[in-house]
Design an enzyme around this catalytic site. Structure first.
Site, PDB file in Angstrom:
ATOM      1  N   ARG A 135      -8.256   6.722  -3.275  1.00  0.00           N
ATOM      2  CA  ARG A 135      -6.891   6.287  -3.584  1.00  0.00           C
ATOM      3  C   ARG A 135      -6.056   6.194  -2.315  1.00  0.00           C
ATOM      4  O   ARG A 135      -6.137   7.062  -1.428  1.00  0.00           O
ATOM      5  CB  ARG A 135      -6.233   7.252  -4.570  1.00  0.00           C
ATOM      6  CG  ARG A 135      -6.895   7.253  -5.920  1.00  0.00           C
ATOM      7  CD  ARG A 135      -5.985   7.744  -7.030  1.00  0.00           C
ATOM      8  NE  ARG A 135      -6.757   7.943  -8.255  1.00  0.00           N
ATOM      9  CZ  ARG A 135      -7.121   6.985  -9.108  1.00  0.00           C
ATOM     10  NH1 ARG A 135      -6.783   5.723  -8.859  1.00  0.00           N
ATOM     11  NH2 ARG A 135      -7.830   7.259 -10.188  1.00  0.00           N
ATOM     12  N   ASP A 136      -5.229   5.129  -2.257  1.00  0.00           N
ATOM     13  CA  ASP A 136      -4.307   4.969  -1.130  1.00  0.00           C
ATOM     14  C   ASP A 136      -3.274   6.090  -1.182  1.00  0.00           C
ATOM     15  O   ASP A 136      -2.767   6.448  -2.251  1.00  0.00           O
ATOM     16  CB  ASP A 136      -3.622   3.603  -1.208  1.00  0.00           C
ATOM     17  CG  ASP A 136      -2.956   3.225   0.108  1.00  0.00           C
ATOM     18  OD1 ASP A 136      -3.438   2.273   0.755  1.00  0.00           O
ATOM     19  OD2 ASP A 136      -1.955   3.883   0.487  1.00  0.00           O
ATOM     20  N   ILE A 137      -2.954   6.637  -0.019  1.00  0.00           N
ATOM     21  CA  ILE A 137      -2.033   7.773   0.059  1.00  0.00           C
ATOM     22  C   ILE A 137      -0.597   7.359  -0.269  1.00  0.00           C
ATOM     23  O   ILE A 137       0.224   8.206  -0.637  1.00  0.00           O
ATOM     24  CB  ILE A 137      -2.120   8.407   1.467  1.00  0.00           C
ATOM     25  CG1 ILE A 137      -1.610   9.838   1.461  1.00  0.00           C
ATOM     26  CG2 ILE A 137      -1.380   7.584   2.507  1.00  0.00           C
ATOM     27  CD1 ILE A 137      -1.948  10.610   2.725  1.00  0.00           C
ATOM     28  N   ASN A 167      -5.768  -7.140   4.707  1.00  0.00           N
ATOM     29  CA  ASN A 167      -4.828  -7.393   5.799  1.00  0.00           C
ATOM     30  C   ASN A 167      -5.629  -7.446   7.099  1.00  0.00           C
ATOM     31  O   ASN A 167      -6.434  -6.550   7.371  1.00  0.00           O
ATOM     32  CB  ASN A 167      -3.777  -6.281   5.869  1.00  0.00           C
ATOM     33  CG  ASN A 167      -2.843  -6.306   4.670  1.00  0.00           C
ATOM     34  OD1 ASN A 167      -2.544  -7.365   4.128  1.00  0.00           O
ATOM     35  ND2 ASN A 167      -2.391  -5.138   4.246  1.00  0.00           N
ATOM     36  N   VAL A 171      -4.337   0.159   9.705  1.00  0.00           N
ATOM     37  CA  VAL A 171      -5.536   0.955  10.000  1.00  0.00           C
ATOM     38  C   VAL A 171      -6.647  -0.036  10.368  1.00  0.00           C
ATOM     39  O   VAL A 171      -7.020  -0.897   9.550  1.00  0.00           O
ATOM     40  CB  VAL A 171      -5.962   1.822   8.796  1.00  0.00           C
ATOM     41  CG1 VAL A 171      -7.249   2.580   9.116  1.00  0.00           C
ATOM     42  CG2 VAL A 171      -4.848   2.802   8.414  1.00  0.00           C
ATOM     43  N   HIS A 212     -11.242  -2.598   5.528  1.00  0.00           N
ATOM     44  CA  HIS A 212     -10.978  -2.085   4.183  1.00  0.00           C
ATOM     45  C   HIS A 212     -10.443  -3.189   3.310  1.00  0.00           C
ATOM     46  O   HIS A 212      -9.846  -4.147   3.799  1.00  0.00           O
ATOM     47  CB  HIS A 212      -9.975  -0.919   4.214  1.00  0.00           C
ATOM     48  CG  HIS A 212      -8.655  -1.251   4.846  1.00  0.00           C
ATOM     49  ND1 HIS A 212      -8.468  -1.249   6.216  1.00  0.00           N
ATOM     50  CD2 HIS A 212      -7.467  -1.602   4.308  1.00  0.00           C
ATOM     51  CE1 HIS A 212      -7.212  -1.567   6.480  1.00  0.00           C
ATOM     52  NE2 HIS A 212      -6.578  -1.803   5.338  1.00  0.00           N
ATOM     53  N   HIS A 223      -7.953  -3.542  -0.137  1.00  0.00           N
ATOM     54  CA  HIS A 223      -7.077  -2.903  -1.110  1.00  0.00           C
ATOM     55  C   HIS A 223      -7.420  -3.457  -2.492  1.00  0.00           C
ATOM     56  O   HIS A 223      -7.498  -4.682  -2.666  1.00  0.00           O
ATOM     57  CB  HIS A 223      -5.610  -3.263  -0.853  1.00  0.00           C
ATOM     58  CG  HIS A 223      -5.055  -2.792   0.449  1.00  0.00           C
ATOM     59  ND1 HIS A 223      -4.212  -1.710   0.548  1.00  0.00           N
ATOM     60  CD2 HIS A 223      -5.192  -3.276   1.713  1.00  0.00           C
ATOM     61  CE1 HIS A 223      -3.845  -1.540   1.814  1.00  0.00           C
ATOM     62  NE2 HIS A 223      -4.427  -2.476   2.543  1.00  0.00           N
TER      63      HIS A 223
HETATM   64  P1  AMP Z   1      -3.416  -1.722   5.937  1.00  0.00           P
HETATM   65  O1  AMP Z   1      -1.925  -1.774   6.074  1.00  0.00           O
HETATM   66  O2  AMP Z   1      -4.008  -2.939   5.254  1.00  0.00           O
HETATM   67  O3  AMP Z   1      -4.089  -1.430   7.271  1.00  0.00           O
HETATM   68  O4  AMP Z   1      -3.728  -0.539   4.946  1.00  0.00           O
HETATM   69  C1  AMP Z   1      -3.911   0.787   5.351  1.00  0.00           C
HETATM   70  C2  AMP Z   1      -3.640   1.630   4.155  1.00  0.00           C
HETATM   71  O5  AMP Z   1      -4.162   2.910   4.407  1.00  0.00           O
HETATM   72  C3  AMP Z   1      -2.158   1.822   3.807  1.00  0.00           C
HETATM   73  O6  AMP Z   1      -1.895   1.315   2.497  1.00  0.00           O
HETATM   74  C4  AMP Z   1      -1.952   3.340   3.894  1.00  0.00           C
HETATM   75  O7  AMP Z   1      -1.088   3.831   2.896  1.00  0.00           O
HETATM   76  C5  AMP Z   1      -3.375   3.845   3.733  1.00  0.00           C
HETATM   77  N1  AMP Z   1      -3.657   5.138   4.318  1.00  0.00           N
HETATM   78  C6  AMP Z   1      -3.366   5.555   5.586  1.00  0.00           C
HETATM   79  N2  AMP Z   1      -3.801   6.818   5.775  1.00  0.00           N
HETATM   80  C7  AMP Z   1      -4.375   7.200   4.617  1.00  0.00           C
HETATM   81  C8  AMP Z   1      -5.017   8.407   4.181  1.00  0.00           C
HETATM   82  N3  AMP Z   1      -5.147   9.484   4.988  1.00  0.00           N
HETATM   83  N4  AMP Z   1      -5.495   8.462   2.913  1.00  0.00           N
HETATM   84  C9  AMP Z   1      -5.367   7.405   2.086  1.00  0.00           C
HETATM   85  N5  AMP Z   1      -4.788   6.233   2.438  1.00  0.00           N
HETATM   86  C10 AMP Z   1      -4.293   6.136   3.688  1.00  0.00           C
END
Ligand code: AMP
Length: 117
Positions: free
Chosen positions: A34-36, A90, A99, A103, A105
């Site tokens: 799950r996204d944080i 993204n 990040v 990945h 979403h």
């Molecule tokens: P992006 O903006 O496409 O690079 O998505 C990165 C996603 O990673 C964002 O939606 C963040 O909320 C999520 N994220 C960052 N750190 C964590 C974490 N430790 N656990 C879960 N999700 C995370």
């Protein structure tokens, strides 16, 4: 080296179990958690264990893993009970990537009728 774990990568640390996450699915090559900071009732990230900076780089280097990423994204949607959902990759800071570990979403659980495309 491409594909190798990066010591400064938060997703590599989640794969290694060094940072906690709510893991939903794990295969030998792919992890879903799950996204944080969820942007929808269902907001799950599906990532490869191997480190590539974005999904296109993963697909170019390891297409089988990229295919498994998509299959697992579909499995997450099925597990979460959603038929309608978005998959978002993204790519690049200008597109909102924060990040730099490949990945996808999985977003759903609410009406998403507005779209750029
Ligand atoms: P992006 O903006 O496409 O690079 O998505 C990165 C996603 O990673 C964002 O939606 C963040 O909320 C999520 N994220 C960052 N750190 C964590 C974490 N430790 N656990 C879960 N999700 C995370």
């Amino acid at each position: 080296m491409a594909g190798e774990p990066q010591s400064d990568c938060v997703f590599c640390k989640i794969v290694a179990g060094e940072i906690p996450a709510t893991v939903l699915r794990r295969t030998e090559r792919v992890l879903a958690f799950r996204d944080i900071a969820p942007k929808a009732p269902v907001h799950v990230l599906v990532i490869p264990h191997v480190h590539y900076p974005n999904a296109a780089a993963l697909g170019a280097a390891e297409p089988e893993v990229a295919g498994e990423l998509l299959a697992e994204a579909g499995a997450v949607a099925r597990d979460e009970g959603i038929e309608d959902y978005r998959l978002i990759f993204n790519t690049g800071a200008g597109a909102g990537q924060t990040v730099f570990h490949a990945h996808v979403h999985v977003l759903g659980g609410m009406p998403m009728n507005e779209s750029m495309v």
